[in-house]
Write an enzyme that holds these catalytic residues in place. Structure first.
Site, short mmCIF file in Angstrom:
data_model
loop_
_atom_site.label_atom_id
_atom_site.label_comp_id
_atom_site.label_asym_id
_atom_site.label_seq_id
_atom_site.Cartn_x
_atom_site.Cartn_y
_atom_site.Cartn_z
N MET A 35 0.84 -1.20 0.00
CA MET A 35 0.00 0.00 0.00
C MET A 35 0.88 1.25 0.00
O MET A 35 1.89 1.29 0.70
CB MET A 35 -0.91 0.01 1.22
N HIS A 64 0.08 -8.24 -3.83
CA HIS A 64 -1.11 -7.46 -4.14
C HIS A 64 -0.76 -5.97 -4.06
O HIS A 64 -0.53 -5.43 -2.97
CB HIS A 64 -2.21 -7.83 -3.14
N MET A 135 -12.13 -8.14 -3.93
CA MET A 135 -12.03 -7.67 -2.55
C MET A 135 -13.36 -7.85 -1.84
O MET A 135 -14.40 -7.40 -2.34
CB MET A 135 -11.60 -6.21 -2.50
#
Length: 215
Positions: A35, A64, A135
């Site tokens: 992130m 991811h 998600m």
């Protein structure tokens, strides 16, 4: 189903040991959440951390990317040891170009969709990817509650793949535990990502086994 423990919920002070623990407990993949503080309101790991924990297991690294410009970082994560790289269709990089860049590094590509993004958004890329990650929480933080209304998207994607004769895995991430794995299995999920459900479990092998069986 395959089970991919998410290191987002592990003890970051002992990441190498945590990887070994879930490997020994029966994990299929290791899921690493990246992130950037822009695409989602949180900061986590980068290529250096992926590289640092790579020697602790031979399991596939499922990276991811929750970042604005994934295309700019494919080489870095490829060099760090990623086996699968998934990125969000909602990101600012060109989708087709990013998929091809991932493939050019000999890595399996995947697309991710947020809860508000319809399943149809990925249909044009189904013949180009290895996995679609749906998600089941809003991306950014671990420990959130499972969004049951995301499961029809899983089924729709699986049906579209079957219609075209494509073997694309469908993965879910967010709120996965023994209590939600059965519904995921029923919807057609191939890979379950679980962070809190596994790392906070008192019996990690039993939890991984239960999730895999869709119990």
């Amino acid at each position: 189903m395959k089970v991919a423990p998410s290191l987002l919920s592990c003890n970051f002070a002992k990441m190498g040991e945590e990887v070994q623990k879930v490997d020994k407990a029966g994990a299929d993949w290791i899921h690493l959440d990246v992130m950037d503080g822009h695409f989602v309101p949180n900061l986590t790991i980068g290529p250096a951390i992926v590289s640092a924990v790579r020697p602790y297991t031979k399991l596939p690294f499922d990276v991811h990317l929750m970042i604005d410009y994934p295309l700019d970082y494919i080489d870095s994560f490829a060099d760090a040891g990623a086996d699968i790289i998934t990125f969000h269709i909602e990101s600012k990089s060109d989708t087709a170009q990013t998929i091809e860049k991932i493939k050019s590094r000999g890595i399996k590509p995947g697309l991710v969709i947020k809860p508000k993004t319809p399943a149809e958004a990925v249909y044009e890329y189904l013949d180009k990817v290895y996995v679609i990650l749906v998600m089941t929480v809003e991306p950014g933080f671990g420990g959130q509650s499972f969004m049951w209304d995301m499961l029809p998207k899983v089924t729709a994607i699986k049906e579209e793949c079957a219609k075209r004769g494509l073997e694309v895995l469908v993965e879910v991430d967010g709120g996965i535990s023994e209590k939600t794995a059965g519904a995921a299995a029923g919807a057609g999920v191939d890979v379950c990502v679980s962070g809190t459900g596994i790392f906070k479990s008192k019996d990690m092998p039993a939890t991984i086994s239960a999730i895999r069986k869709g119990i």
